[in-house]
Every structure is written in C-alpha cells, then in structure tokens.
Motif scaffolding. Structure first.
Motif, PDB file in Angstrom:
ATOM      1  N   UNK A 314       1.557   4.578   2.967  1.00 47.82           N
ATOM      2  CA  UNK A 314       2.279   3.498   3.643  1.00 47.82           C
ATOM      3  C   UNK A 314       2.124   2.201   2.873  1.00 47.82           C
ATOM      4  N   UNK A 315       0.891   1.892   2.499  1.00 40.27           N
ATOM      5  CA  UNK A 315       0.636   0.645   1.774  1.00 40.27           C
ATOM      6  C   UNK A 315       1.215   0.700   0.366  1.00 40.27           C
ATOM      7  N   UNK A 316       1.145   1.878  -0.276  1.00 44.70           N
ATOM      8  CA  UNK A 316       1.724   2.004  -1.621  1.00 44.70           C
ATOM      9  C   UNK A 316       3.237   1.769  -1.579  1.00 44.70           C
ATOM     10  N   UNK A 366       3.161   2.061  -9.268  1.00 45.22           N
ATOM     11  CA  UNK A 366       2.386   1.830  -8.052  1.00 45.22           C
ATOM     12  C   UNK A 366       2.180   3.174  -7.374  1.00 45.22           C
ATOM     13  N   UNK A 367       0.976   3.427  -6.874  1.00 42.26           N
ATOM     14  CA  UNK A 367       0.736   4.729  -6.260  1.00 42.26           C
ATOM     15  C   UNK A 367      -0.552   4.761  -5.466  1.00 42.26           C
ATOM     16  N   UNK A 368      -0.852   5.972  -5.038  1.00 41.22           N
ATOM     17  CA  UNK A 368      -2.093   6.232  -4.317  1.00 41.22           C
ATOM     18  C   UNK A 368      -3.059   6.904  -5.287  1.00 41.22           C
ATOM     19  N   UNK A 369      -3.978   7.707  -4.756  1.00 41.87           N
ATOM     20  CA  UNK A 369      -4.890   8.416  -5.644  1.00 41.87           C
ATOM     21  C   UNK A 369      -4.170   9.462  -6.484  1.00 41.87           C
ATOM     22  N   UNK A 370      -2.873   9.628  -6.262  1.00 45.01           N
ATOM     23  CA  UNK A 370      -2.078  10.478  -7.155  1.00 45.01           C
ATOM     24  C   UNK A 370      -2.152   9.956  -8.586  1.00 45.01           C
ATOM     25  N   UNK A 371      -2.448   8.657  -8.748  1.00 44.77           N
ATOM     26  CA  UNK A 371      -2.590   8.085 -10.094  1.00 44.77           C
ATOM     27  C   UNK A 371      -3.808   8.654 -10.815  1.00 44.77           C
ATOM     28  N   UNK A 372      -4.734   9.274 -10.070  1.00 42.21           N
ATOM     29  CA  UNK A 372      -5.927   9.852 -10.671  1.00 42.21           C
ATOM     30  C   UNK A 372      -5.721  11.304 -11.074  1.00 42.21           C
ATOM     31  N   UNK A 373      -4.571  11.886 -10.729  1.00 40.84           N
ATOM     32  CA  UNK A 373      -4.355  13.317 -10.943  1.00 40.84           C
ATOM     33  C   UNK A 373      -4.178  13.635 -12.419  1.00 40.84           C
ATOM     34  N   UNK A 374      -4.377  14.922 -12.736  1.00 43.75           N
ATOM     35  CA  UNK A 374      -4.198  15.381 -14.120  1.00 43.75           C
ATOM     36  C   UNK A 374      -2.764  15.138 -14.566  1.00 43.75           C
ATOM     37  N   UNK A 529      -1.267   8.255  13.896  1.00 45.27           N
ATOM     38  CA  UNK A 529      -2.714   8.300  13.684  1.00 45.27           C
ATOM     39  C   UNK A 529      -3.005   9.007  12.368  1.00 45.27           C
ATOM     40  N   UNK A 530      -4.230   8.868  11.905  1.00 46.38           N
ATOM     41  CA  UNK A 530      -4.597   9.353  10.584  1.00 46.38           C
ATOM     42  C   UNK A 530      -4.556  10.852  10.422  1.00 46.38           C
ATOM     43  N   UNK A 531      -4.594  11.611  11.520  1.00 47.84           N
ATOM     44  CA  UNK A 531      -4.591  13.073  11.413  1.00 47.84           C
ATOM     45  C   UNK A 531      -3.188  13.646  11.210  1.00 47.84           C
ATOM     46  N   UNK A 532      -2.162  12.810  11.358  1.00 44.75           N
ATOM     47  CA  UNK A 532      -0.792  13.281  11.164  1.00 44.75           C
ATOM     48  C   UNK A 532      -0.517  13.504   9.677  1.00 44.75           C
ATOM     49  N   UNK A 533       0.448  14.358   9.386  1.00 43.59           N
ATOM     50  CA  UNK A 533       0.857  14.560   8.002  1.00 43.59           C
ATOM     51  C   UNK A 533       1.525  13.288   7.483  1.00 43.59           C
ATOM     52  N   UNK A 534       1.444  13.093   6.182  1.00 44.39           N
ATOM     53  CA  UNK A 534       1.971  11.862   5.572  1.00 44.39           C
ATOM     54  C   UNK A 534       3.436  11.647   5.898  1.00 44.39           C
ATOM     55  N   UNK A 535       4.220  12.715   5.859  1.00 47.11           N
ATOM     56  CA  UNK A 535       5.654  12.570   6.144  1.00 47.11           C
ATOM     57  C   UNK A 535       5.887  12.101   7.572  1.00 47.11           C
ATOM     58  N   UNK A 536       5.092  12.644   8.501  1.00 51.39           N
ATOM     59  CA  UNK A 536       5.245  12.242   9.904  1.00 51.39           C
ATOM     60  C   UNK A 536       4.870  10.777  10.089  1.00 51.39           C
ATOM     61  N   UNK A 537       3.731  10.373   9.483  1.00 49.73           N
ATOM     62  CA  UNK A 537       3.308   8.978   9.587  1.00 49.73           C
ATOM     63  C   UNK A 537       4.359   8.047   8.994  1.00 49.73           C
ATOM     64  N   UNK A 538       4.839   8.403   7.804  1.00 51.29           N
ATOM     65  CA  UNK A 538       5.826   7.552   7.136  1.00 51.29           C
ATOM     66  C   UNK A 538       7.093   7.415   7.967  1.00 51.29           C
TER      67      UNK A 538
END
Length: 708
Positions: A314-316, A366-374, A529-538
């Motif tokens: 959301x913040x990204x 701009x991204x999330x921890x996806x920026x840390x991925x291989x 809430x935080x337990x929802x899937x990212x798509x649902x939250x977004x």
C-alpha cells in the motif's frame, strides 16, 4: 570448561537434547548461560495452610504425617498419596506416575511445597506440587527461575545443566573494561550471571539485571560505531549535480525551512565519495517524501540510479504515485516492483535496472522487499531510500546495501523519536530532523470518551459522511477469537491479570465492521487487516481512497503512510491498548486535506494511571517529538527496542536483546551509549579489547558475516 564448546559436552545431553536446545537457540555453553529465566516463582512467601487461597499457587512448609502409599488405577497409571501438616491444618498430597518419590517423603521429614491448593471441607489437597527438603538451619532461596522450554527438555534437565555451567563462571573472562564497570558501579559478570539464574534476593536480581542490560546496550552501541566506521570507506558515487530547482518549481507549495535544511545536508553528503548514511525523522505530514524525491533527483542528474523500499505494498504504491507525479514533468520514468507486479513486468523492470546503456536504463524504482529478491541488480547504483525504517531490521538494510555496493543510503521514519533514542537505534546513521510543519497543516481536535458515548459517536460518523468526509475506525484485534484469546492470556499471567482484568473486551475489526454496517445501513462500510491477502487489502484501500467506501474499519495496518486527504474522522477503539507514538501515528491519518478533522479515543479502562496519562497526553499534545518523549518516559527504551506490539521499534538480523527489551531505565541506556562512545573514540577497532570485539561481532553477525 571452555564456554564456546557445544552444549553436547554436558553430561546427559545427547543428540535428542542437542536438537531440543537448538530449538531454543542454545548451541554453546555460553548460549546456555544467556538463556535467562522468563520469570521467577516467589517461594519465599510462605503461608500456613489455613491462609492459603484456594486455586492459587502457594508456598507451604509441611511435615510428612503419613507413610506414602501407591495405588494402581487405569492400567499403568499410579497414584502416590500421603498427608502432610502444619500447625493450622492437614493437606493430602498426590503425585501421578511417580512411585519412586515414596522413598523421598519419609515420615516426619519437612519440605517446602509449592503449588495450587484446593480445599474440600476441612481437608486441603495439592496435586504434583514442587518440593524441596526444608531445614531451619539451611534457608532455601526465595526466588526460583522459570525457563522457556521446548518439547524433549524438562525443567529439571535444563536447570541442572544451567547449574553445571554456572559453577565454572568464576573462570569466565569479563569483556567489559574494569574501569567502565567501576565507573558505573556495575556487578561483575560472574555475579550477574549467577544471580540472574539463582537470585539470592530481589536486590541481587536487580543488580544482575542492571549489569546485563548495560552490557546489551553497550555492545549494541559499539557495534553501531564499528558499522558506521566500516561504512565510511571511500568509493561512493560522487553525485555533485544538485540543481533541484526544476522539482521545486513544479511543487504547488513552498518548502519549509526545515525541509530546505535537510535537503542541504543530504546534497552535501551525496557530493562526497564517502557513502551517505543518514536518517530523516519527522512528524506525520512534515514533508519527508519531497526530501527523498530531491535526493533521488540528485542521483539521477548525476547519472546514477535511485531505489526506494517501503514496508508494505500500500505504501509502495502511494510513493509510486506521488513520486511519479513529481518526476513526470521532468521526464524521469519511475518503476514499481512489488509482489503483485505481473511476472512479465517484473522481468522488464529487472532487465531495465541492469541495462548498461544509460538511455535505456530505468533510473528510479520503488518497491517493497521484492527489491531484495534474486535477479534485482542495478547497473549504476547511486541512492537507496528506505521508508519507515523501524519496520526493517539490520539484515534487510544489509542485503539492500550489498546489492548496491557503495551507494548512498537515506532512511526515513515518520515515528517521531527522542534524540537520545534515535542515536541509540541508529547510531550508525547521521541524523536529520524535520521539526517544522508545512503552512496550513491543520490541528486534529482530539477527544477521549467512554462506551456511554457510543450512540453519539455513531451519529457523528453519520454526520461526517453526510458532509462528504470519510472515517477510519481502528480496532486492536482482527476477529473475536483473537480478542477472546487475549482475555484468556490475561487470566494466565499472574499479578498482571489483576491490573488488567477490569479492562473492557477488545473490539474486533471484522465483527465490528458488520455491526456498524447494520447500525448505519445507509453508509458503505468495509474492513481491512494484516492477515488479508495483498490483493484484497489493496482493493479495499483503493475503494476507500476513491471514496466508494465511506467507513473503513481496520487494525493498525493503516498506521503507516496511508494518505486519504478526504478522511476527516479517526476513531480508535480500546485506545488504552495502544502506545502514545502509535496513537499519534493513527491520528496523523486524518487532517491531511482541507476538511476539519477529529480524532476520538474510546476507552472504558479504569484505574490504570499509565493509560490515563497516555490518553490525557494525546488530548492536549500535538507535537510528535514531545509525545515521543512522554512515551519514552512512560514505557522506557526497552519497549521501543524490542517489544511485542506493532508500534515498537524492532531490530533484527542477528541483533537480539534479551533483558534490554524490558528496560525502563533511560538513564542506564544513555550511560551505556556514552561509555561506548568514549571507548570507540579511544580504540576505534577495539584492537586492545579482543574479547569485547568478539562479543560485538557475535551480536552483529549477519548470515555468517560480521561487521568487520
């Protein structure tokens, strides 16, 4: 005994026990010494049987009055029973499947028993109590340790192993310089370790904790100092092109003096060939993002790339939209790399980030921890920005730095933090504070109400929405079963339950959203809430941002970064359950537009002075740094450093606080950091203190690599 030896060198610790200890993070004898008790049983508070409170764990001095007898029941199960007495009554004591104890409890012998007492008529009973032989000539310790255990490891086994290692602590080398120990009137390390496990009394336990907490802060501060010195090696890209006037002319507002000062500090850092390591802290809405955008522009103008990592999608997305809008008139393209980014788009972004040809290269991502991925590699790294720094630990920051060797590092936090604590948390970073709010930023009127205002509160929600505004309602729990579990937990934690048992039940976001929808059928209500899937939250957040959802019931997932200018009312349920800094963050979600905004803190808690002080502070104080100072005074530095709630500052990646996480002594933290600074100034690499250097390296180990 060599304390670096494996736990398997102890008698009776074979492969199965080694595996069990490993689950507790105990691998060496030193690890066992630092596996501190999680609590202590006060067995020194001895009562007569007639004084024992039914169902409570009580210490009793009883004399065995009958011969123990064994009875067989249900096949292999056996019962060992006998009676013991004191001057006020008789107690029947029962043990299950422990026949061997019949030879321990000899007729006429006296023991200290500890366990729950039950009463039936005039006869008392205890089942499987703890017991210790008692003699008036040999006093027993009042406080007995209770350890965190795991399957396959009994309290007796762990306790016996701890005692074996403790017996050799006089041989343990103390890494703390003697002059520092004496200057701060600290206990010796052997004394501290013996009394944290086997405290002679409360004073000895307090002295042990004080020494060990000082050690944690001291070693942590030294590690930060070494990290900072190590990171100052030359080789960073010199970003000397710092004309940000095109950005400033595109802004619909004028920068504050504090923003200009911070941008100047950033520009000066980036113009050097030493990597910048700077944190920008400021109140909610003070304008940190435009400072980060200016830094990113400086990197791009100098032919380098810039990346911003946010803790949530959301913040990204929000940063992507804001910075894209700022950079579009300047002809700078921005990429978005998050978990929800389609696979084909991810491949395209990764390829363009690694592109050697500058005209084809993607300069800003701009991204999330996806920026840390291989597969995420930067052809010309220049600047790394991490937002909401307290949501990332040492390891994440280290990984991002490794991907962008020698790049400048800028971190941001919208959690206002006292200067002393900021230096403690981020002593390896230079500190910039935005302590001035933009002109026109309105104050959010704050009120504290109880449950009797519920009907009026619902009417106020209806009124705000009728006027075109939107409403946040924040609950501390996700669902009712979580709230129920919280109440059960309170009933199991001893004295603290007495303090909190009168608190009102937790509001749960999912159920309360349904209740609100039934109460206010004319409004559109949703929950997130935080337990929802990212798509649902977004999807929910986008609907709220677009105005199709009028009332958003949420957990603290909306605490950080969410920007909906139309939202004009924040309601926090069970406000007594939140820390001051978190309440301030939540209040900062409203008042971001032109509408007059309000924050209402709902609390029915009675008799808890700390909660009352917190809520009173929120009602009368609007300066985030003043609120943070009060929060620090109320909660202590440990709760910021390593707590269990969402609003605490967490450190991860090898840095683990054991006792400092519970520290409420700001003065002790400050003293430890001052002592560490003095030593690091005199001996920057700790070359003259090899044992201390080894301790620091162990605390700051990151995936096998140290800070050296």
């Amino acid at each position: 005994m060599r304390f670096e030896e494996g736990i398997g060198t102890l008698r009776g610790v074979g492969p199965a026990k080694i595996a069990a200890y490993a689950r507790l993070g105990v691998h060496t004898l030193t690890d066992l010494l630092y596996h501190f008790p999680r609590a202590y049983e006060n067995r020194g508070d001895v009562h007569l049987l007639a004084e024992a409170e039914e169902g409570c764990r009580t210490a009793l001095i009883l004399t065995v009055g009958t011969e123990p007898r064994v009875a067989r029941i249900r096949g292999r199960m056996s019962l060992l029973k006998f009676r013991a007495f004191d001057e006020s009554g008789t107690c029947e004591i029962t043990f299950f499947n422990q026949d061997y104890l019949r030879h321990r409890f000899l007729l006429g012998s006296t023991f200290r028993f500890f366990g729950k007492v039950q009463k039936k008529g005039r006869l008392y009973s205890m089942t499987s109590p703890e017991s210790e032989p008692y003699s008036i000539d040999t006093p027993l310790p009042d406080l007995l340790p209770v350890y965190r255990l795991t399957e396959g490891l009994s309290p007796k086994q762990l306790g016996d192993n701890v005692q074996t290692v403790l017996a050799a602590t006089s041989l343990l080398e103390d890494p703390l310089p003697e002059e520092i120990r004496l200057a701060h009137r600290l206990a010796t390390l052997p004394f501290a370790l013996r009394n944290i496990h086997n405290p002679k009394d409360y004073a000895s336990l307090a002295a042990a904790k004080r020494r060990l907490i000082f050690d944690e802060f001291f070693v942590f501060a030294l590690g930060l100092s070494l990290t900072k010195r190590h990171g100052k090696a030359k080789g960073a890209p010199v970003c000397g092109v710092n004309d940000i006037s095109p950005l400033l002319s595109a802004l619909p507002y004028t920068l504050t003096g504090a923003q200009r000062r911070v941008i100047g500090e950033i520009a000066a850092d980036m113009a050097r060939d030493v990597p910048m390591s700077r944190i920008v802290v400021g109140d909610v809405g003070c304008g940190k993002t435009v400072c980060a955008a200016a830094a990113m522009l400086i990197a791009v103008q100098s032919g380098r790339q810039a990346a911003l990592m946010a803790p949530t999608e959301i913040l990204a997305r929000q940063h992507y939209e804001d910075i894209s809008a700022l950079f579009a008139p300047l002809g700078i393209e921005v990429g978005l790399l998050i978990g929800a980014t389609p696979a084909a788009e991810k491949r395209r972004i990764k390829a363009r980030l690694a592109e050697e040809n500058p005209p084809k290269r993607l300069s800003v991502v701009i991204g999330t921890q996806a920026l840390l991925s291989d597969g995420v590699e930067f052809a010309a790294p220049g600047l790394i920005v991490t937002d909401e720094q307290h949501r990332f630990g040492v390891r994440q920051r280290a990984v991002l730095s490794e991907k962008n060797e020698h790049a400048h590092m800028l971190v941001m936090s919208a959690t206002p933090i006292p200067r002393s604590l900021a230096l403690a948390l981020w002593g390896d970073l230079d500190l910039s504070r935005i302590d001035e709010m933009p002109a026109g930023r309105q104050r959010v009127d704050t009120f504290v109400v109880d449950e009797s205002y519920r009907q009026r509160l619902n009417g106020f929600i209806r009124k705000c929405c009728a006027e075109g505004g939107q409403v946040y309602v924040v609950c501390p729990a996700v669902e009712e079963r979580e709230a129920e579990a919280d109440e059960v937990l309170l009933s199991e934690i001893g004295d603290e339950a007495v303090l909190q048992s009168d608190q009102p039940p937790l509001k749960a976001a999912v159920q309360y959203a349904k209740e609100l929808q039934e109460t206010l059928p004319e409004l559109s209500v949703a929950f997130v809430h935080g337990s929802m899937k990212s798509k649902e939250k977004d999807a929910v957040m986008q609907a709220f941002s677009a105005g199709t959802v009028q009332v958003l019931v949420s957990t603290t997932v909306i605490e950080v970064g969410v920007n909906v200018p139309n939202a004009s009312l924040m309601i926090v349920e069970n406000a007594e359950r939140f820390g001051l800094s978190q309440l301030h963050q939540l209040r900062g979600r409203v008042g971001r537009g032109l509408r007059k905004s309000y924050c209402i803190l709902v609390s029915d808690a009675h008799g808890e002075s700390t909660a009352a002080t917190r809520l009173s502070t929120m009602r009368t104080t609007y300066d985030g740094f003043a609120i943070a100072e009060q929060d620090l005074a109320l909660r202590g530095p440990g709760d910021f450093l390593s707590g269990v709630s969402d609003d605490t500052i967490r450190q991860s990646g090898g840095v683990k606080f054991r006792l400092a996480a519970l520290c409420d002594d700001t003065g002790l933290m400050t003293a430890a950091f001052a002592a560490a600074k003095g030593l690091s100034d005199a001996d920057p690499a700790l070359a003259g203190h090899p044992a201390l250097r080894a301790t620091v390296d162990k605390m700051f180990t990151l995936d096998g690599d140290t800070i050296s």
